[in-house]
Motif scaffolding. Sequence first.
Motif, short mmCIF file in Angstrom:
data_model
loop_
_atom_site.label_atom_id
_atom_site.label_comp_id
_atom_site.label_asym_id
_atom_site.label_seq_id
_atom_site.Cartn_x
_atom_site.Cartn_y
_atom_site.Cartn_z
N LYS A 167 48.16 42.38 37.05
CA LYS A 167 48.32 42.82 37.85
C LYS A 167 49.10 41.11 38.84
O LYS A 167 48.88 39.94 38.71
CB LYS A 167 46.52 43.12 38.29
N ARG A 168 49.18 41.74 40.00
CA ARG A 168 50.10 40.59 41.09
C ARG A 168 48.71 39.72 41.46
O ARG A 168 49.01 38.40 41.78
CB ARG A 168 50.45 41.53 42.15
N ASP A 169 47.16 39.68 41.73
CA ASP A 169 46.68 38.77 41.92
C ASP A 169 45.21 38.91 40.85
O ASP A 169 44.58 39.37 40.04
CB ASP A 169 46.00 38.91 43.32
N ILE A 170 44.41 38.09 41.41
CA ILE A 170 42.74 38.07 40.92
C ILE A 170 41.83 38.61 41.92
O ILE A 170 42.15 38.57 42.70
CB ILE A 170 42.01 36.31 40.86
N GLY A 171 41.69 39.97 41.20
CA GLY A 171 41.02 41.12 42.14
C GLY A 171 39.06 40.50 41.95
O GLY A 171 38.68 39.92 41.81
N VAL A 198 32.90 27.94 35.61
CA VAL A 198 34.41 28.78 35.89
C VAL A 198 35.26 28.22 36.33
O VAL A 198 35.63 27.10 36.79
CB VAL A 198 33.36 29.71 36.56
N ILE A 199 36.03 28.73 35.22
CA ILE A 199 37.36 28.64 35.53
C ILE A 199 38.38 29.53 36.32
O ILE A 199 38.36 30.30 35.19
CB ILE A 199 38.54 27.61 34.35
N VAL A 200 38.91 28.80 36.95
CA VAL A 200 39.89 30.17 37.92
C VAL A 200 41.51 29.69 37.75
O VAL A 200 41.62 28.62 38.14
CB VAL A 200 39.37 30.27 39.63
N ASP A 201 41.37 30.20 37.07
CA ASP A 201 43.73 29.89 36.98
C ASP A 201 44.65 30.61 37.05
O ASP A 201 44.68 32.14 36.15
CB ASP A 201 43.15 29.59 35.26
N ALA A 202 45.19 31.34 38.39
CA ALA A 202 45.20 29.91 39.34
C ALA A 202 44.49 30.41 40.46
O ALA A 202 44.87 31.70 40.66
CB ALA A 202 46.98 29.41 39.59
N ALA A 203 44.23 29.66 41.23
CA ALA A 203 42.79 30.03 42.48
C ALA A 203 44.60 30.70 43.28
O ALA A 203 44.05 31.16 44.26
CB ALA A 203 41.79 28.75 42.90
N ASP A 204 45.26 29.90 43.50
CA ASP A 204 46.35 30.85 43.93
C ASP A 204 46.62 32.00 44.03
O ASP A 204 47.59 32.55 45.07
CB ASP A 204 48.01 29.94 43.80
N GLU A 205 46.43 33.05 43.18
CA GLU A 205 46.68 33.96 42.81
C GLU A 205 45.13 34.89 42.97
O GLU A 205 45.23 36.03 43.06
CB GLU A 205 47.33 34.36 41.39
N LEU A 206 44.36 34.26 44.04
CA LEU A 206 43.70 35.09 44.84
C LEU A 206 43.71 35.78 46.12
O LEU A 206 44.95 35.62 46.73
CB LEU A 206 42.19 34.04 45.32
N ASN A 207 42.78 36.58 45.86
CA ASN A 207 43.99 37.84 47.21
C ASN A 207 42.97 37.92 48.49
O ASN A 207 42.11 36.78 48.16
CB ASN A 207 44.10 39.20 46.52
N PRO A 208 42.43 38.06 49.06
CA PRO A 208 42.30 37.96 50.72
C PRO A 208 40.69 37.77 50.27
O PRO A 208 39.93 37.44 50.59
CB PRO A 208 42.68 38.20 51.47
N SER A 209 40.37 39.16 49.61
CA SER A 209 39.68 39.58 49.58
C SER A 209 38.49 38.54 48.60
O SER A 209 37.52 38.52 48.61
CB SER A 209 39.05 41.08 48.93
N SER A 210 39.07 37.96 47.25
CA SER A 210 38.27 37.89 46.24
C SER A 210 38.46 35.99 47.10
O SER A 210 37.46 35.04 46.51
CB SER A 210 39.48 37.72 45.20
N ALA A 211 39.38 35.17 47.79
CA ALA A 211 39.29 34.04 47.49
C ALA A 211 37.76 33.49 48.71
O ALA A 211 36.77 33.07 48.96
CB ALA A 211 40.55 33.63 49.13
N ASN A 212 37.81 34.90 49.56
CA ASN A 212 36.48 35.08 50.75
C ASN A 212 35.08 34.94 49.88
O ASN A 212 33.86 35.00 49.96
CB ASN A 212 36.66 36.36 51.61
N ARG A 228 44.21 36.83 36.75
CA ARG A 228 44.68 37.85 36.69
C ARG A 228 44.85 38.84 35.26
O ARG A 228 44.90 38.38 34.49
CB ARG A 228 46.80 37.55 36.90
N SER A 229 44.12 40.12 35.61
CA SER A 229 43.88 40.85 34.45
C SER A 229 45.22 42.03 33.72
O SER A 229 46.17 42.02 35.30
CB SER A 229 42.39 42.00 34.32
N VAL A 230 45.05 42.29 33.08
CA VAL A 230 45.86 44.18 33.03
C VAL A 230 45.56 45.05 33.58
O VAL A 230 44.66 44.88 33.57
CB VAL A 230 46.09 43.93 31.19
N ASP A 231 47.02 45.65 34.41
CA ASP A 231 45.88 46.87 34.37
C ASP A 231 46.36 47.93 33.71
O ASP A 231 47.39 48.11 33.36
CB ASP A 231 47.71 47.28 35.50
#
Length: 364
Positions: free
Chosen positions: A119-123, A146-160, A109-112
């Motif tokens: 931010k609440r999720d990974i965009g 690539v390390i995704v930390d955490a994958a649980d925080e992907l939103n639907p668009s980023s997960a797809n 997650r990055s800083v808004d």
Amino acid sequence: MVDDGSHAVPDLTVPLIGHDEALPAFVTARSQGRLHHAWLITGPKGIGKAGLAWRLAAALQSGALPADSAGTDLFGEGAPTAGFVLDPGHPAVRLIAAGAHPGVLYLSRSVDAKTGRMKRDIGVDQVRRLGPFFGQTATDAPWRIVIVDAADELNPSSANALLKLLEEPPKRALLFLVSHVPGRLLPTIRSRCRTLAIRPIAGDRLTQWLIAESGHAVSADDAALLARLSAGAPGRALMLVREDGATLYRALTGLLSAGSGIDTLMILSAGLAAPKEETRYRLFLTLLTDFLGRFVRFLATGETDGLDADDVALFQTMRQRGGLDRWLELWEKTNHLAERADVVNLDRKQLLIGLLSDFTGLAA
């Protein structure tokens, strides 16, 4: 490259503890030339999932884990349970430790920019960076990791967007997906990954490790308490040591057991609400919600497994002050407010006073 600050990289020279099943599984796959392109690293928070991902990335980029090796260079005394050690002087390891290796990208997650808050999720824009990253050819790095930390925080668009990369992985590409709750991920993402499950560490083993890691600065009683509070997660246990979690926990249980007056409650709340106490404030909320979660389970089931004698005695007293429905309501309220504190600028002192007043009123 670190997506949001080099603070994400752990100390690669500190040996890992646990990982007794996960490490051999990865090393075996590598040594047999069957290294999958995507690995889902699962386990509770603080168990060392991201730490394992960083170390595996460093091992691959530094050549410490070649395809024709059993990986013994990575383990102390030739045994996976003895630790996981890298050469800190190797250029690749040094670059990774600095968050500057061109062949390693960390997504979190990055800083808004507007609010200054996380931010609440990974965009999806972050995930789309992976395409150009995997397409790089100008470096000598043997892998694109690539390390995704955490994958649980992907939103639907980023997960797809990530799923498309998993379906058509580039050559010499490797993805480590850190997941606290893998059930939240898309089934199609989980099915395209090999899983490395990290289990909680037994209490006695973690207790002895904490004593050793602290240079015997932590007493045996405190180490046993912190090992139990960490639920077998060494990263969380070390954080509890750094922030004097034993004192915080005893302050919490003291409030609940003695029904302390408003003066004690105000002093504790004011101290934790100070700007410099950000970490201890969040730790206290975590200890509070975890404690209440254990108590609610005790009320619902009557089971005492995993509880020490002091907690059971306190629970027996507290159960006389309110029924399951009321305590469950307060537990849910605490969880909700703790989550909102990350997003909304809540007054910390008033939040703590409100919560603790509710709990001490019931527990008194």
